[in-house]
Enzyme design. Structure first.
Site, PDB file in Angstrom:
ATOM      1  N   GLU A  95      39.935  32.478  41.801  1.00 16.52           N
ATOM      2  CA  GLU A  95      39.134  33.182  42.806  1.00 16.52           C
ATOM      3  C   GLU A  95      38.178  32.236  43.532  1.00 16.52           C
ATOM      4  OE1 GLU A  95      40.032  36.069  43.636  1.00 16.52           O
ATOM      5  OE2 GLU A  95      41.036  36.874  41.869  1.00 16.52           O
ATOM      6  N   VAL A 179      31.207  44.219  46.078  1.00 16.77           N
ATOM      7  CA  VAL A 179      31.550  44.420  44.673  1.00 16.77           C
ATOM      8  C   VAL A 179      31.210  45.849  44.276  1.00 16.77           C
ATOM      9  CG1 VAL A 179      31.136  43.645  42.323  1.00 16.77           C
ATOM     10  CG2 VAL A 179      31.125  42.000  44.188  1.00 16.77           C
TER      11      VAL A 179
END
Length: 196
Positions: A95, A179
């Site tokens: 990531e 998020v």
């Protein structure tokens, strides 16, 4: 240190990139497993922000997983690596798009020191823009592998990340990283990708 093609003390940077659901983390884990088979010492780093499947493992969409060092940013990688570097041959980072631009200088320096560095991450954000620091990492890498998924709309090769909020395409002005939001991502081709 053992090199990818058998050479000694020759470092380099490998980038695995592409759209979501293309198998980037699977490819990262495949390369890590091959390094382990070759008796190389590997350390894997994962950003703390990526807690979708596990807090302390790199986990693929199909359930493959491996233990990882959880870090906040590139300086955290550097601090942790300094404690263990005499035992390591390969540094893997999942990531990569979630890291700050300090990652660029760090991994270039590690490759210059003779380490094999493998980074997996998205090349573009949901609006089709370069997802820093990945474009710069690709430019600096010796090896770049770009993977594609399958477009959920037309089955052509998917090269874009479609963000949907309540079933509607996200706006170009929406935050890049969200998020825990109530949203969904799909892999789409250039023609089926939509941004408000």
């Amino acid at each position: 240190m053992h090199g990818y093609y058998g050479s000694v003390n020759s470092g380099w940077l490998e980038v695995i990139t592409g759209v979501m659901y293309a198998g980037k983390s699977n490819e990262l884990l495949r390369r890590v497993e091959r390094a382990v088979i070759a008796k190389q010492e590997v350390v894997i780093f994962k950003p703390k922000v990526d807690d979708r499947y596990s807090d302390n493992e790199v986990v693929t969409h199909n359930g493959n997983k491996i233990k990882a060092e959880i870090v906040d940013d590139s300086s955290d990688i550097e601090k942790r690596f300094k404690k263990i570097n005499n035992k390591i041959d390969v540094i893997a980072i999942d990531e990569g798009q979630f890291f700050d631009n300090g990652l660029i200088e760090l991994v270039v320096d590690l490759a210059d020191q003779g380490y094999r560095v493998i980074i997996a991450g998205l090349d573009m954000d949901f609006a089709g823009r370069g997802f820093e620091p990945m474009p710069e990492l690709m430019a600096r890498a010796e090896y770049v592998t770009k993977l594609h998924a399958v477009c959920v709309k037309c089955s052509n090769p998917a090269t874009r990340n479609q963000r949907l909020i309540n079933g509607e395409p996200a706006s170009v002005d929406d935050p890049i990283i969200v998020v825990g939001a109530d949203e969904k991502y799909e892999a789409r081709c250039r023609n089926c990708h939509q941004v408000k």
